[in-house]
Design a protein around this motif. Structure first.
Motif, mmCIF file in Angstrom:
data_model
loop_
_atom_site.group_PDB
_atom_site.id
_atom_site.type_symbol
_atom_site.label_atom_id
_atom_site.label_comp_id
_atom_site.label_asym_id
_atom_site.label_seq_id
_atom_site.Cartn_x
_atom_site.Cartn_y
_atom_site.Cartn_z
ATOM 1 N N ILE A 144 23.913 70.626 -64.498
ATOM 2 C CA ILE A 144 22.865 71.370 -63.787
ATOM 3 C C ILE A 144 23.347 72.767 -63.384
ATOM 4 N N LYS A 145 24.680 72.950 -63.345
ATOM 5 C CA LYS A 145 25.245 74.198 -62.859
ATOM 6 C C LYS A 145 25.090 75.357 -63.837
ATOM 7 N N ASP A 146 24.763 75.066 -65.111
ATOM 8 C CA ASP A 146 24.474 76.164 -66.044
ATOM 9 C C ASP A 146 23.334 77.020 -65.518
ATOM 10 N N THR A 173 34.360 72.480 -60.702
ATOM 11 C CA THR A 173 34.425 72.480 -62.171
ATOM 12 C C THR A 173 33.157 73.032 -62.800
ATOM 13 N N ASN A 174 32.007 72.377 -62.544
ATOM 14 C CA ASN A 174 30.819 72.713 -63.343
ATOM 15 C C ASN A 174 30.372 74.166 -63.207
ATOM 16 N N THR A 175 30.287 74.667 -61.990
ATOM 17 C CA THR A 175 29.890 76.078 -61.838
ATOM 18 C C THR A 175 30.933 76.955 -62.501
ATOM 19 N N GLY A 276 18.507 62.841 -55.306
ATOM 20 C CA GLY A 276 19.530 63.682 -55.932
ATOM 21 C C GLY A 276 20.746 63.796 -55.043
ATOM 22 N N GLY A 277 21.783 64.448 -55.574
ATOM 23 C CA GLY A 277 23.011 64.646 -54.794
ATOM 24 C C GLY A 277 23.019 66.025 -54.151
ATOM 25 N N ILE A 278 23.915 66.219 -53.175
ATOM 26 C CA ILE A 278 24.025 67.531 -52.540
ATOM 27 C C ILE A 278 25.477 68.034 -52.554
ATOM 28 N N GLY A 279 25.631 69.239 -53.130
ATOM 29 C CA GLY A 279 26.930 69.907 -53.132
ATOM 30 C C GLY A 279 26.756 71.208 -52.363
ATOM 31 N N THR A 280 26.194 72.215 -53.056
ATOM 32 C CA THR A 280 25.739 73.412 -52.326
ATOM 33 C C THR A 280 24.396 73.127 -51.662
ATOM 34 N N SER A 281 23.714 72.135 -52.133
ATOM 35 C CA SER A 281 22.354 71.690 -51.771
ATOM 36 C C SER A 281 21.265 72.477 -52.495
ATOM 37 N N GLY A 282 21.672 73.349 -53.446
ATOM 38 C CA GLY A 282 20.689 74.190 -54.142
ATOM 39 C C GLY A 282 19.584 73.408 -54.825
ATOM 40 N N HIS A 283 19.942 72.461 -55.694
ATOM 41 C CA HIS A 283 18.875 71.858 -56.501
ATOM 42 C C HIS A 283 17.984 70.927 -55.691
ATOM 43 N N LEU A 284 18.595 70.106 -54.822
ATOM 44 C CA LEU A 284 17.743 69.151 -54.103
ATOM 45 C C LEU A 284 16.857 69.858 -53.060
ATOM 46 N N PRO A 313 33.194 63.902 -57.026
ATOM 47 C CA PRO A 313 33.175 65.291 -57.487
ATOM 48 C C PRO A 313 31.752 65.845 -57.588
ATOM 49 N N GLY A 314 31.581 67.043 -57.039
ATOM 50 C CA GLY A 314 30.283 67.735 -57.125
ATOM 51 C C GLY A 314 29.433 67.588 -55.889
ATOM 52 N N ILE A 315 29.592 66.464 -55.167
ATOM 53 C CA ILE A 315 28.768 66.307 -53.961
ATOM 54 C C ILE A 315 29.652 66.228 -52.717
ATOM 55 N N ARG A 316 29.051 66.583 -51.587
ATOM 56 C CA ARG A 316 29.793 66.657 -50.324
ATOM 57 C C ARG A 316 28.919 66.114 -49.206
ATOM 58 N N MET A 358 29.867 61.247 -62.174
ATOM 59 C CA MET A 358 30.045 60.444 -60.952
ATOM 60 C C MET A 358 28.950 60.690 -59.931
ATOM 61 N N SER A 359 28.476 61.944 -59.830
ATOM 62 C CA SER A 359 27.411 62.190 -58.845
ATOM 63 C C SER A 359 26.111 61.526 -59.304
ATOM 64 N N SER A 360 25.933 61.366 -60.612
ATOM 65 C CA SER A 360 24.759 60.622 -61.105
ATOM 66 C C SER A 360 24.899 59.149 -60.714
ATOM 67 N N PHE A 384 20.151 63.501 -62.510
ATOM 68 C CA PHE A 384 21.528 63.276 -62.958
ATOM 69 C C PHE A 384 22.168 64.633 -63.284
ATOM 70 N N PRO A 385 23.112 65.116 -62.457
ATOM 71 C CA PRO A 385 23.610 66.483 -62.640
ATOM 72 C C PRO A 385 24.486 66.706 -63.868
ATOM 73 N N ASP A 386 25.261 65.696 -64.296
ATOM 74 C CA ASP A 386 26.135 66.011 -65.438
ATOM 75 C C ASP A 386 26.525 64.775 -66.246
ATOM 76 N N HIS A 387 27.404 65.004 -67.216
ATOM 77 C CA HIS A 387 27.806 63.996 -68.193
ATOM 78 C C HIS A 387 29.102 63.313 -67.761
ATOM 79 N N LYS A 390 33.733 64.296 -68.327
ATOM 80 C CA LYS A 390 34.706 64.986 -67.470
ATOM 81 C C LYS A 390 35.465 64.022 -66.561
ATOM 82 N N TYR A 391 35.003 62.790 -66.478
ATOM 83 C CA TYR A 391 35.554 61.889 -65.453
ATOM 84 C C TYR A 391 36.407 60.766 -66.028
ATOM 85 N N VAL A 392 37.016 61.040 -67.188
ATOM 86 C CA VAL A 392 37.856 60.036 -67.846
ATOM 87 C C VAL A 392 38.991 59.588 -66.913
HETATM 88 N N1 PLP Z 1 26.780 66.879 -59.109
HETATM 89 C C1 PLP Z 1 27.666 67.603 -59.779
HETATM 90 C C2 PLP Z 1 28.441 66.963 -60.887
HETATM 91 C C3 PLP Z 1 27.895 68.917 -59.426
HETATM 92 O O1 PLP Z 1 28.789 69.639 -60.102
HETATM 93 C C4 PLP Z 1 27.175 69.445 -58.335
HETATM 94 C C5 PLP Z 1 27.459 70.783 -57.872
HETATM 95 O O2 PLP Z 1 28.524 71.333 -58.114
HETATM 96 C C6 PLP Z 1 26.238 68.673 -57.677
HETATM 97 C C7 PLP Z 1 26.068 67.383 -58.076
HETATM 98 C C8 PLP Z 1 25.458 69.188 -56.504
HETATM 99 O O3 PLP Z 1 24.505 70.161 -56.854
HETATM 100 P P1 PLP Z 1 24.086 71.273 -55.817
HETATM 101 O O4 PLP Z 1 25.222 72.244 -55.714
HETATM 102 O O5 PLP Z 1 22.858 71.900 -56.422
HETATM 103 O O6 PLP Z 1 23.819 70.618 -54.509
#
Ligand code: PLP
Length: 406
Positions: A144-146, A173-175, A276-284, A313-316, A358-360, A384-387, A390-392
């Motif tokens: 989703i970070k693209d 990683t993703n951003t 959805g998950g929240i990292g920066t919280s942008g998408h949700l 990874p990705g969510i906080r 993992m965040s999915s 589902f933010p990613d594939h 990356k999480y092997v």
């Molecule tokens: N899931 C993954 C794998 C991510 O990389 C991120 C953000 O880095 C998120 C969820 C959270 O997305 P957002 O930053 O839009 O809250």
């Protein structure tokens, strides 16, 4: 196209063709955007003289952020005219390209949307149907970070930033991958700051894309991002700062949320809830803002966060500091254990053949917790933010621990 409202002619003109001097911030735009979404259209007109916005710049910015193609325009203000969003090319940007032939890898990103939505039959029983929005279909970071990498970068170039051709960012990683790709395309050098907790494979991926990687022995916190900001200022580098940059929220409002709406409308699905998950919280946050306003609060929105002490990874956790989630309404925030996220990744792979991140997995675990509480029948959308590729490292550690011998 034009029509008459009393003495005044109202024209529908391309928003991109208008020049504007006044700037209205995202925060100040939100009330009007909220009204436009809930009313399904626009009251009044933008007043334009020789292609320049001279009055009602608020409407210009609201429509631009919502991604309308056209705007109702007049040469003197008209209050009593209502233009439905459908007449303003509101969905034009999210209509898929038929032949899918692209002129550049950057176009491959933004003209290849919408990303697919798929029914998860293993989680559906007819009473409750579960659908997943698959963001790993984005080409650079397979995430989703693209979307934000592209949009933050594009906005910065449009406003004349980036002369140094250096780009710094804190990322899990993703951003970083998305920005390393944008940097490669536009001849920039990216320096990416990764927390120690992130898998080692990220360094390799980022280096292959030409980026410099700095490992910081901390989790991503406000101080972590402030350190990166200080270094960027010292070195004259562009720091897009995904945690603060409103282009993050805006790209998800204009594309991600609207895509989901357009796709579900086309399929005749009226969602009951989005999770959805929240990292920066942008998408949700953008999804919540869009759907809560457009459906007058009839759709529920839930956020998944790691339970205290766990890393996913990705969510906080929300209290680790995020911006937009505090501007919108969320129905609940659900704690997920790291092992539950991993287990749900594996369950999905073994039932649907789909390897997600993992965040999915955390989003699935959050949905299951909701279901255990008792949910109404209807359609549930999981983002589902990613594939899973990356999480092997995390998966192999989990498999060794939970099922030795596999
Ligand atoms: N899931 C993954 C794998 C991510 O990389 C991120 C953000 O880095 C998120 C969820 C959270 O997305 P957002 O930053 O839009 O809250």
């Amino acid at each position: 196209m034009s029509f008459r409202s009393g003495e005044v002619i109202v024209r529908l003109v391309e928003l991109d063709g208008l020049r504007v001097k006044q700037f209205i911030s995202l925060r100040d735009s939100m009330e009007l955007m909220s009204r436009i979404l809930s009313e399904g259209g626009v009251r009044g007109t933008i007043v334009v003289d020789s292609g320049e916005v001279v009055d009602n710049g608020e409407l210009y910015w609201a429509l631009r952020r919502l991604g309308a193609r056209l705007a109702p325009v007049s040469s003197s203000g008209v209050e009593n005219v209502f233009t439905p969003l459908d007449n303003l090319g509101f969905y034009d940007e999210v209509v898929p390209d038929r032949f899918r032939v692209y002129n550049s890898t950057e176009e491959l990103l933004y003209r290849n949307w919408p990303t697919p939505i798929v029914k998860l039959n293993s989680l559906s029983d007819g009473r409750v149907n579960v659908w997943a929005k698959l963001e790993f279909y984005n080409p650079f970071s397979n995430s989703i970070k693209d979307r934000i990498g592209w949009f933050m970068f594009k906005r910065a170039l449009e406003s004349g930033c980036g002369e140094s051709h250096l780009l710094y960012e804190a990322t899990s990683t993703n951003t970083g991958v998305a920005l390393a790709s944008m940097a490669a395309i536009h001849g920039f050098k990216a320096k990416l700051f990764l927390p120690a907790t992130v898998q080692k494979a990220s360094d390799v991926l980022l280096k292959v894309l030409g980026a410099e990687v700095v490992r910081v022995p901390k989790r991503i916190t406000v101080e972590f991002v402030e350190d990166v900001d200080r270094e960027a200022r010292r070195d004259g580098s562009l720091h897009l700062n995904q945690f603060e940059n409103d282009a993050n929220f805006e790209v998800h409002l204009r594309y991600t949320a609207k895509e989901i709406d357009y796709q579900l409308m086309g399929a005749g699905i009226r969602p009951r809830a989005i999770i959805g998950g929240i990292g920066t919280s942008g998408h949700l946050s953008a999804i919540a803002f869009y759907f809560k306003n457009k459906t007058r609060n009839s759709i529920e929105v839930y956020a998944a966060q790691p339970r205290p002490g766990d890393t996913i990874p990705g969510i906080r956790r929300i209290e680790s500091g995020m911006k937009w989630i505090h501007w919108v309404e969320i129905d609940d925030i659900i704690d997920v254990a790291r092992d539950d996220a991993l287990r749900e990744m594996i369950n999905l792979a073994r039932s649907e053949g789909l390897l997600v991140g993992m965040s999915s997995g955390a989003v699935i675990a959050a949905f299951k917790k909701l279901r255990e509480r008792g949910i109404q029948e209807g359609d549930y959308i999981l983002v589902f933010p990613d594939h899973g590729c990356k999480y092997v490292e995390q998966l192999s550690e989990y498999l060794k621990r939970e099922s030795p011998g596999t």
